[in-house]
Design a protein around this motif. Structure first.
Motif, PDB file in Angstrom:
ATOM      1  N   SER A 232       7.076 -12.111  17.772  1.00 49.93           N
ATOM      2  CA  SER A 232       6.594 -10.589  18.322  1.00 49.93           C
ATOM      3  C   SER A 232       5.270 -10.890  19.221  1.00 49.93           C
ATOM      4  CB  SER A 232       6.588  -9.767  17.382  1.00 49.93           C
ATOM      5  OG  SER A 232       7.725  -9.390  16.850  1.00 49.93           O
ATOM      6  N   SER A 233       4.354 -11.910  18.411  1.00 54.52           N
ATOM      7  CA  SER A 233       3.025 -12.204  19.251  1.00 54.52           C
ATOM      8  C   SER A 233       3.330 -13.031  20.453  1.00 54.52           C
ATOM      9  CB  SER A 233       2.094 -12.856  18.195  1.00 54.52           C
ATOM     10  OG  SER A 233       0.923 -13.319  18.776  1.00 54.52           O
ATOM     11  N   LEU A 234       4.248 -14.182  20.372  1.00 51.62           N
ATOM     12  CA  LEU A 234       4.308 -14.920  21.465  1.00 51.62           C
ATOM     13  C   LEU A 234       5.187 -13.997  22.611  1.00 51.62           C
ATOM     14  CD1 LEU A 234       5.294 -18.469  20.260  1.00 51.62           C
ATOM     15  CD2 LEU A 234       3.774 -17.764  21.808  1.00 51.62           C
ATOM     16  N   LEU A 235       6.335 -13.328  22.122  1.00 51.25           N
ATOM     17  CA  LEU A 235       6.748 -12.365  23.164  1.00 51.25           C
ATOM     18  C   LEU A 235       5.910 -11.612  23.845  1.00 51.25           C
ATOM     19  CD1 LEU A 235      10.228 -11.189  21.561  1.00 51.25           C
ATOM     20  CD2 LEU A 235       9.934 -12.679  23.592  1.00 51.25           C
ATOM     21  N   SER A 236       4.889 -11.182  23.182  1.00 51.28           N
ATOM     22  CA  SER A 236       3.988 -10.055  23.672  1.00 51.28           C
ATOM     23  C   SER A 236       3.064 -10.828  24.527  1.00 51.28           C
ATOM     24  CB  SER A 236       2.878  -9.612  22.661  1.00 51.28           C
ATOM     25  OG  SER A 236       1.829  -8.593  23.165  1.00 51.28           O
ATOM     26  N   GLY A 237       2.729 -12.128  24.611  1.00 51.70           N
ATOM     27  CA  GLY A 237       2.071 -13.063  25.166  1.00 51.70           C
ATOM     28  C   GLY A 237       2.919 -13.667  26.527  1.00 51.70           C
ATOM     29  N   THR A 238       4.090 -13.856  26.490  1.00 52.80           N
ATOM     30  CA  THR A 238       5.044 -14.290  27.476  1.00 52.80           C
ATOM     31  C   THR A 238       5.854 -13.410  28.181  1.00 52.80           C
ATOM     32  OG1 THR A 238       6.560 -15.105  25.948  1.00 52.80           O
ATOM     33  CG2 THR A 238       5.025 -16.573  26.313  1.00 52.80           C
ATOM     34  N   VAL A 239       6.062 -12.162  27.539  1.00 52.75           N
ATOM     35  CA  VAL A 239       6.969 -11.185  28.414  1.00 52.75           C
ATOM     36  C   VAL A 239       6.810 -10.804  29.669  1.00 52.75           C
ATOM     37  CG1 VAL A 239       5.795  -9.053  27.403  1.00 52.75           C
ATOM     38  CG2 VAL A 239       8.387  -8.868  27.741  1.00 52.75           C
ATOM     39  N   ASP A 240       5.242 -10.831  29.697  1.00 52.35           N
ATOM     40  CA  ASP A 240       4.779 -10.621  31.339  1.00 52.35           C
ATOM     41  C   ASP A 240       5.307 -11.554  32.457  1.00 52.35           C
ATOM     42  OD1 ASP A 240       3.051 -12.640  30.261  1.00 52.35           O
ATOM     43  OD2 ASP A 240       1.343 -11.233  29.902  1.00 52.35           O
ATOM     44  N   GLN A 241       5.081 -12.863  31.617  1.00 50.93           N
ATOM     45  CA  GLN A 241       5.644 -13.922  32.803  1.00 50.93           C
ATOM     46  C   GLN A 241       7.033 -14.144  32.865  1.00 50.93           C
ATOM     47  OE1 GLN A 241       3.524 -17.646  31.623  1.00 50.93           O
ATOM     48  NE2 GLN A 241       2.290 -16.456  30.242  1.00 50.93           N
ATOM     49  N   MET A 242       7.554 -13.634  31.824  1.00 47.40           N
ATOM     50  CA  MET A 242       9.142 -13.640  31.731  1.00 47.40           C
ATOM     51  C   MET A 242       9.828 -12.618  32.831  1.00 47.40           C
ATOM     52  SD  MET A 242      10.444 -14.579  27.965  1.00 47.40           S
ATOM     53  CE  MET A 242      10.246 -16.157  27.346  1.00 47.40           C
ATOM     54  N   MET A 243       8.924 -11.424  32.833  1.00 48.75           N
ATOM     55  CA  MET A 243       9.539 -10.262  33.370  1.00 48.75           C
ATOM     56  C   MET A 243       9.254 -10.383  34.879  1.00 48.75           C
ATOM     57  SD  MET A 243       8.812  -7.030  30.807  1.00 48.75           S
ATOM     58  CE  MET A 243       9.838  -5.817  32.018  1.00 48.75           C
ATOM     59  N   LEU A 244       7.905 -11.024  35.199  1.00 52.69           N
ATOM     60  CA  LEU A 244       7.747 -11.484  36.667  1.00 52.69           C
ATOM     61  C   LEU A 244       8.618 -12.404  37.216  1.00 52.69           C
ATOM     62  CD1 LEU A 244       3.790 -11.882  36.310  1.00 52.69           C
ATOM     63  CD2 LEU A 244       5.021 -10.040  37.731  1.00 52.69           C
ATOM     64  N   GLY A 245       9.081 -13.265  36.446  1.00 56.00           N
ATOM     65  CA  GLY A 245      10.232 -14.291  36.865  1.00 56.00           C
ATOM     66  C   GLY A 245      11.661 -13.500  37.175  1.00 56.00           C
ATOM     67  N   ALA A 246      11.800 -12.626  36.394  1.00 58.65           N
ATOM     68  CA  ALA A 246      13.090 -11.745  36.558  1.00 58.65           C
ATOM     69  C   ALA A 246      13.123 -10.864  37.763  1.00 58.65           C
ATOM     70  CB  ALA A 246      13.518 -11.402  35.205  1.00 58.65           C
ATOM     71  N   MET A 247      11.864  -9.908  37.657  1.00 63.70           N
ATOM     72  CA  MET A 247      11.945  -8.965  38.599  1.00 63.70           C
ATOM     73  C   MET A 247      11.305  -9.227  39.740  1.00 63.70           C
ATOM     74  SD  MET A 247      10.264  -6.219  35.682  1.00 63.70           S
ATOM     75  CE  MET A 247      10.246  -4.568  37.049  1.00 63.70           C
ATOM     76  N   LEU A 248      10.391 -10.483  39.994  1.00 61.45           N
ATOM     77  CA  LEU A 248       9.732 -10.570  41.228  1.00 61.45           C
ATOM     78  C   LEU A 248      10.312 -12.016  41.572  1.00 61.45           C
ATOM     79  CD1 LEU A 248       6.246  -9.505  40.882  1.00 61.45           C
ATOM     80  CD2 LEU A 248       8.183  -8.353  41.978  1.00 61.45           C
ATOM     81  N   SER A 249       9.832 -13.091  40.997  1.00 58.98           N
ATOM     82  CA  SER A 249      10.262 -14.515  41.435  1.00 58.98           C
ATOM     83  C   SER A 249       9.647 -15.465  40.371  1.00 58.98           C
ATOM     84  CB  SER A 249       9.741 -14.857  42.891  1.00 58.98           C
ATOM     85  OG  SER A 249       8.240 -14.971  42.934  1.00 58.98           O
ATOM     86  N   PRO A 250       9.986 -16.883  40.179  1.00 61.83           N
ATOM     87  CA  PRO A 250       9.453 -17.552  39.512  1.00 61.83           C
ATOM     88  C   PRO A 250       7.949 -18.015  39.924  1.00 61.83           C
ATOM     89  CG  PRO A 250      11.632 -18.444  39.963  1.00 61.83           C
ATOM     90  CD  PRO A 250      11.587 -17.197  40.873  1.00 61.83           C
ATOM     91  N   ALA A 251       7.781 -17.669  41.281  1.00 62.75           N
ATOM     92  CA  ALA A 251       6.567 -18.189  41.860  1.00 62.75           C
ATOM     93  C   ALA A 251       5.435 -17.281  41.355  1.00 62.75           C
ATOM     94  CB  ALA A 251       6.597 -18.221  43.318  1.00 62.75           C
ATOM     95  N   ALA A 252       5.750 -15.930  41.027  1.00 66.64           N
ATOM     96  CA  ALA A 252       4.987 -14.785  40.580  1.00 66.64           C
ATOM     97  C   ALA A 252       4.494 -15.252  39.093  1.00 66.64           C
ATOM     98  CB  ALA A 252       5.612 -13.516  40.738  1.00 66.64           C
ATOM     99  N   SER A 253       5.573 -15.842  38.382  1.00 73.39           N
ATOM    100  CA  SER A 253       5.187 -16.048  36.864  1.00 73.39           C
ATOM    101  C   SER A 253       4.545 -17.223  36.906  1.00 73.39           C
ATOM    102  CB  SER A 253       6.776 -16.636  36.157  1.00 73.39           C
ATOM    103  OG  SER A 253       6.564 -16.967  34.785  1.00 73.39           O
ATOM    104  N   GLY A 254       4.435 -18.178  37.663  1.00 73.87           N
ATOM    105  CA  GLY A 254       3.560 -19.295  37.754  1.00 73.87           C
ATOM    106  C   GLY A 254       2.332 -18.995  38.188  1.00 73.87           C
ATOM    107  N   ALA A 255       1.928 -18.000  39.195  1.00 72.24           N
ATOM    108  CA  ALA A 255       0.683 -17.526  39.366  1.00 72.24           C
ATOM    109  C   ALA A 255      -0.040 -16.911  38.416  1.00 72.24           C
ATOM    110  CB  ALA A 255       0.918 -16.588  40.526  1.00 72.24           C
ATOM    111  N   PHE A 256       0.723 -15.992  37.550  1.00 73.03           N
ATOM    112  CA  PHE A 256       0.183 -15.431  36.308  1.00 73.03           C
ATOM    113  C   PHE A 256      -0.250 -16.378  35.230  1.00 73.03           C
ATOM    114  CE2 PHE A 256       0.137 -12.776  32.354  1.00 73.03           C
ATOM    115  CZ  PHE A 256      -0.679 -11.675  32.990  1.00 73.03           C
ATOM    116  N   ASN A 257       0.486 -17.338  34.909  1.00 78.18           N
ATOM    117  CA  ASN A 257       0.430 -18.472  34.362  1.00 78.18           C
ATOM    118  C   ASN A 257      -0.961 -19.120  34.291  1.00 78.18           C
ATOM    119  OD1 ASN A 257       1.120 -21.702  33.520  1.00 78.18           O
ATOM    120  ND2 ASN A 257       1.737 -20.042  31.832  1.00 78.18           N
ATOM    121  N   ILE A 258      -1.247 -19.017  35.577  1.00 81.74           N
ATOM    122  CA  ILE A 258      -2.536 -19.866  36.003  1.00 81.74           C
ATOM    123  C   ILE A 258      -3.752 -19.033  35.260  1.00 81.74           C
ATOM    124  CG2 ILE A 258      -4.318 -20.451  37.563  1.00 81.74           C
ATOM    125  CD1 ILE A 258      -1.615 -21.132  39.567  1.00 81.74           C
ATOM    126  N   ALA A 259      -3.497 -17.873  35.412  1.00 76.37           N
ATOM    127  CA  ALA A 259      -4.427 -16.942  34.849  1.00 76.37           C
ATOM    128  C   ALA A 259      -4.756 -17.094  33.197  1.00 76.37           C
ATOM    129  CB  ALA A 259      -4.456 -15.613  35.303  1.00 76.37           C
TER     130      ALA A 259
END
Length: 446
Positions: A232-259
């Motif tokens: 659950s903790s990891l999902l909480s920390g990665t769900v934002d990147q996963m949802m960005l990849g699904a709802m926007l694009s893998p590139a958006a997920s990568g940008a958030f991952n940098i932060a």
């Protein structure tokens, strides 16, 4: 354990764990610095999604195995250790096989969901890495339970260095690097890590012929909630990147991952202190009761905050320079994301030690429910805010869910062991003069 021995334990183990976290961040961050330049923006986004999935797979097994094994090995009689290790190893093998099956089944679906055809091949190849990392996790947990950390540091250093060296070679010589090659490098590094780690635990690594059902039930009973908490903790920390990849694009997920990667730099002290605190808190609960646990929580959180605060202030004030230096001009949209993610970094020490302390006193179910609730809130907020405001919605959703999780955790800790929020802040401010007197002024005087 005498005061002198106790000080030696905290100093030695603390230094080793901080070195491990620093080396991990150095190699991980160095590799990331070069990967964002070697890989295209889309490929880096796919790698981010791949790492999100594999990190969750590792957490599933680690959550069921690691904390339970460390807790019972560190507090049980030595004569019981072979039975505990045998039961834990059986659980680890079963979970590994189940997870490999899940990866095999869901890899095609995830590849389609994120519009990343190469992701399926990456996940299938990762199965080999997963088997090796399971053995390594078992070895490291046994060493940690025996209050030893040298092997953990060395094996992690080797794994990270090998991956870093390959990426460095590709970057320096401008050689193209495929994502599947990176996964094979992970497999090689894990194999070498297993061989080295065995040398450190072979004296502790003993089995019994007859599997103990009692220890099997006890380890699984404890681990099932720790597992839920970890996932659950990891999902909480990665769900934002996963949802960005699904709802926007893998590139958006990568940008958030940098932060997220940049904020991980200032999370080094918290990771190191949590590893040292857990076996100690299990023992203190047996000898000193809740009063000892209360002090341990307040002191460890205050110390972590004191170490984290300067990094947060620096990164917030110079976030534009940091992003341009680390990721380059093409990731300028990450600057506001970094500034928001830095705000909840100040809450992470509370959350991490909340889980560590409650797990050590046997309240794993409570930890699980709090983390699960936070994850569900984070999931809902991400869906709503990403839909409305795009990438920044992921940052705001995670900030809000962390604030809510922090408030609930403090209420529970106040009720369970009487912790004081103000005490953590007092220990934080006391850290600076104490550090100056003990480690700076004292050395000057000598």
């Amino acid at each position: 354990m005498s005061d002198k021995q106790n000080d030696g334990y905290w100093l030695k183990s603390g230094i080793l764990n901080i070195l491990q976290n620093f080396s991990g961040v150095f190699f991980g961050f160095g590799g990331f610095y070069m990967l964002v330049r070697v890989l295209s923006k889309d490929d880096f986004g796919v790698w981010t999604l791949f790492m999100s999935v594999t990190t969750i797979a590792e957490a599933i097994r680690s959550g069921l195995i690691q904390n339970a094994l460390v807790k019972y090995l560190s507090s049980a009689e030595e004569s019981e250790h072979p039975a505990i290790i045998t039961a834990s190893s059986v659980i680890s093998i079963i979970i590994t096989l189940i997870c490999i099956g899940l990866i095999f089944v869901f890899a095609p679906y995830l590849s389609t969901l994120w519009s990343s055809p190469q992701l399926m091949g990456l996940l299938y190849t990762y199965m080999l890495v997963y088997i090796l990392s399971g053995i390594l996790t078992q070895f490291n947990a046994i060493e940690q339970a025996n209050l030893q950390f040298q092997g953990i540091f060395i094996t992690n250093f080797i794994r990270q260095f090998i991956f870093f060296a390959v990426v460095l070679w590709s970057y320096v010589f401008e050689h193209s690097l495929t994502l599947i090659t990176l996964v094979w490098v992970q497999a090689l590094a894990a194999l070498i890590g297993v061989m080295v780690a065995y040398g450190f635990v072979r004296t502790y690594f003993r089995f019994v012929r007859n599997l103990s059902k009692a220890w099997l039930q006890k380890l699984f009973g404890y681990g099932k909630y720790a597992f839920g908490t970890a996932v659950s903790s990891l999902l909480s920390g990665t769900v934002d990147q996963m949802m960005l990849g699904a709802m926007l694009s893998p590139a958006a997920s990568g940008a958030f991952n940098i932060a997220v990667r940049i904020t991980n730099l200032i999370d080094i002290p918290g990771n190191a202190i949590a590893v040292v605190v857990f076996p100690q808190s299990s023992r203190r609960m047996e000898t000193e009761g809740k009063s000892g646990i209360k002090y341990l929580y307040e002191k460890s959180v205050g110390t972590t905050l004191a170490l984290v605060l300067p990094g947060v202030i620096f990164l917030f004030l110079f976030s534009d320079f940091v992003i341009h230096f680390i990721a380059g001009e093409k990731y300028a949209d990450t600057i506001p994301l970094l500034q928001v993610t830095l705000l909840y970094c100040l809450l992470i020490p509370y959350g991490r030690q909340f889980g560590t302390i409650l797990d050590s006193i046997g309240k794993t179910r409570t930890t699980f429910l709090v983390v699960l609730g936070t994850t569900i809130v984070n999931l809902g907020l991400n869906y709503v805010l990403i839909s409305k405001i795009g990438v920044m919605g992921a940052a705001y959703a995670t900030l809000i869910s962390n604030i809510l999780g922090f408030a609930v955790a403090q209420i529970i800790l106040k009720r369970e062991i009487g912790v004081s929020l103000w005490a953590t802040l007092r220990f934080m401010w006391q850290f600076y003069p104490e550090f100056y007197v003990k480690y700076i002024k004292g050395r000057i005087a000598r």
